[in-house]
Write an enzyme that holds these catalytic residues in place. Structure first.
Site, PDB file in Angstrom:
ATOM      1  N   ARG A  65      -7.666  -1.886  -7.704  1.00  0.00           N
ATOM      2  CA  ARG A  65      -7.883  -0.411  -7.312  1.00  0.00           C
ATOM      3  C   ARG A  65      -8.923  -0.268  -6.541  1.00  0.00           C
ATOM      4  O   ARG A  65      -9.041   0.775  -5.996  1.00  0.00           O
ATOM      5  CB  ARG A  65      -7.669   0.339  -8.748  1.00  0.00           C
ATOM      6  CG  ARG A  65      -7.881   1.925  -8.401  1.00  0.00           C
ATOM      7  CD  ARG A  65      -7.523   2.707  -9.752  1.00  0.00           C
ATOM      8  NE  ARG A  65      -8.149   2.175 -10.953  1.00  0.00           N
ATOM      9  CZ  ARG A  65      -9.352   2.670 -11.332  1.00  0.00           C
ATOM     10  NH1 ARG A  65      -9.992   3.533 -10.550  1.00  0.00           N
ATOM     11  NH2 ARG A  65      -9.847   2.124 -12.354  1.00  0.00           N
ATOM     12  N   TYR A 118       3.474  18.886   8.025  1.00  0.00           N
ATOM     13  CA  TYR A 118       4.473  18.382   6.907  1.00  0.00           C
ATOM     14  C   TYR A 118       4.769  19.220   5.558  1.00  0.00           C
ATOM     15  O   TYR A 118       3.679  19.776   5.169  1.00  0.00           O
ATOM     16  CB  TYR A 118       4.092  16.879   6.540  1.00  0.00           C
ATOM     17  CG  TYR A 118       4.723  16.101   5.536  1.00  0.00           C
ATOM     18  CD1 TYR A 118       6.434  16.102   5.558  1.00  0.00           C
ATOM     19  CD2 TYR A 118       4.248  15.686   4.359  1.00  0.00           C
ATOM     20  CE1 TYR A 118       7.175  15.455   4.589  1.00  0.00           C
ATOM     21  CE2 TYR A 118       5.131  14.962   3.326  1.00  0.00           C
ATOM     22  CZ  TYR A 118       6.365  14.908   3.452  1.00  0.00           C
ATOM     23  OH  TYR A 118       7.124  14.352   2.341  1.00  0.00           O
ATOM     24  N   ASP A 190      -3.877  14.235  11.525  1.00  0.00           N
ATOM     25  CA  ASP A 190      -2.828  13.268  11.219  1.00  0.00           C
ATOM     26  C   ASP A 190      -2.179  12.860  12.352  1.00  0.00           C
ATOM     27  O   ASP A 190      -1.553  13.420  13.268  1.00  0.00           O
ATOM     28  CB  ASP A 190      -1.544  14.078  10.422  1.00  0.00           C
ATOM     29  CG  ASP A 190      -0.761  13.151   9.684  1.00  0.00           C
ATOM     30  OD1 ASP A 190      -0.416  12.322  10.506  1.00  0.00           O
ATOM     31  OD2 ASP A 190      -0.223  13.578   8.861  1.00  0.00           O
ATOM     32  N   LYS A 215       5.512   5.003   8.109  1.00  0.00           N
ATOM     33  CA  LYS A 215       6.471   5.253   9.194  1.00  0.00           C
ATOM     34  C   LYS A 215       6.059   4.166  10.137  1.00  0.00           C
ATOM     35  O   LYS A 215       6.467   2.950   9.893  1.00  0.00           O
ATOM     36  CB  LYS A 215       5.915   6.540   9.770  1.00  0.00           C
ATOM     37  CG  LYS A 215       5.796   7.802   9.030  1.00  0.00           C
ATOM     38  CD  LYS A 215       7.079   8.028   8.233  1.00  0.00           C
ATOM     39  CE  LYS A 215       7.086   9.147   7.114  1.00  0.00           C
ATOM     40  NZ  LYS A 215       6.290   9.617   5.915  1.00  0.00           N
TER      41      LYS A 215
END
Length: 403
Positions: A65, A118, A190, A215
């Site tokens: 992590r 989005y 973005d 994507k």
């Protein structure tokens, strides 16, 4: 035996960079492909070494992590492609948006957001931010004057997508940067739709660049992930605060899959964008299409950002929005008739994907916010895939028949 250190070379062309930029891995067996470090934790040679690593006094990994060699390589590669010093990989694209924004915000701060983004990003800013005392203004950033007018004394961040999801509005990044010049405001962009191959926001003033690596960076529809690129200091802050403590870190296996996908990013994007031009030309001339949203069209505002010696956009991309004549029922009937094209959200996969933003990806918007952002009930968004362009067009043709 150690593999050569392939540091970023700014002279390399894109096709070379996606394979070599930022690639650094050491393998005793000389493996060509970077090893997958599928481990949750890392051992220490001594308690003193473990303590030193936790204190930041010694290099080395502790727990995945907090960092993992496979994830680190992906971060180096994407940062190199964006022309930025550092990156942080996240579990999802929304993990990237949340970690990047919240690292620099506190109660009482203000942010300026593009009205066309989005749906889940919209929900984050309009609902969660306001719950914690962060004020938000959504503005049309196609006119940078709107940004200048929205900025307040307590504004800390400006966030935008370009091209914007779902109707491909474009924003002049340099113009927005100019609108906030002289203020201590970070601009977050973005860049998912164009990838670093066709747009590098940092060249035009962006401080932080975000990707939904789900994507195009991955490109195979089998990973959800995000990446944040920025300065060494900003990325270090994000990693040591919101990303670490919220836990939205990327798994090493997902990082390994994206590293594999990156190697074909250039050739995939060429085919995606070539197909999109054919599909857009078909839709532009179809009687059932009321309006087409695609930067590759001669009358689209994106054209001005694709011109000159140093254009912001080096391609129109491969996502197309279009409104059908009729009503929402018309749009749904069209979608349900498709046979080859896949009815699914997301984009950037080998398969051509199509969806209805108003009821799917942008359903978190209120009807009023959708109207303000220009997201109509007949708007359809298509992510053009890698199939033969003629087959994609044939499927659109049969589904549009009689509309």
């Amino acid at each position: 035996m150690a593999n050569k250190n392939n540091n970023h070379n700014s002279q390399w062309q894109a096709a070379t960079q996606v394979i070599h930029a930022g690639a650094v891995h050491d393998d005793p067996h000389g493996a060509l492909v970077s090893p997958l470090y599928q481990t949750s934790t890392f051992t220490f040679d001594s308690s003193a070494q473990g303590s030193a690593r936790f204190a930041g006094e010694a290099d080395g990994y502790i727990y995945s992590r907090l960092g993992n060699p496979t994830v680190t390589e992906l971060e180096r590669r994407v940062a190199a492609l964006e022309g930025l010093p550092a990156a942080a990989a996240t579990a999802t694209g929304m993990g990237a948006v949340s970690a990047a924004m919240l690292a620099f915000l506190r109660h009482g701060d203000h942010v300026v957001i593009s009205e066309a983004i989005y749906g889940c990003s919209f929900a984050l800013f309009s609902e969660l931010f306001t719950r914690f005392g962060i004020s938000v203004d959504f503005v049309d950033m196609t006119d940078a004057n709107n940004v200048a007018q929205a900025v307040k004394e307590n504004t800390k961040l400006v966030f935008l997508e370009t091209p914007a999801n779902p109707h491909l509005k474009v924003v002049d990044i340099a113009a927005v940067k100019k609108a906030i010049a002289g203020r201590d405001i970070r601009m977050v962009v973005d860049n998912t739709f164009l990838t670093p191959l066709y747009q590098q926001p940092a060249l035009f003033g962006a401080d932080i660049v975000i990707h939904s690596a789900t994507k195009y960076l991955n490109g195979h529809g089998d990973v959800v992930a995000g990446v944040i690129c920025g300065s060494e200091d900003d990325i270090a802050l994000i990693k040591s605060t919101t990303l670490k403590d919220m836990g939205a870190t990327m798994s090493p296996h997902d990082a390994w899959l994206i590293l594999r996908g990156l190697k074909t990013l250039d050739v995939r994007m060429q085919r995606h964008c070539e197909n999109a031009l054919f599909v857009a030309d078909f839709l532009r001339n179809h009687d059932s299409v009321e309006r087409l949203f695609f930067p590759g069209c001669s009358d689209h505002a994106g054209q001005k950002l694709m011109q000159g010696d140093n254009p912001q956009m080096r391609s129109a991309g491969a996502v197309i929005g279009f409104e059908l004549k009729g009503d929402e029922a018309t749009a749904r009937a069209f979608l349900d008739k498709l046979q080859l094209i896949t009815l699914a959200v997301s984009l950037g996969d080998a398969e051509t994907l199509i969806q209805h933003p108003a009821s799917m990806t942008h359903s978190p918007y209120t009807p009023e916010a959708r109207a303000k952002a220009g997201i109509s009930d007949t708007l359809v968004r298509i992510s053009v895939g890698l199939e033969a362009a003629d087959d994609i067009i044939d499927d659109l043709q049969q589904a549009l028949a009689g509309k």
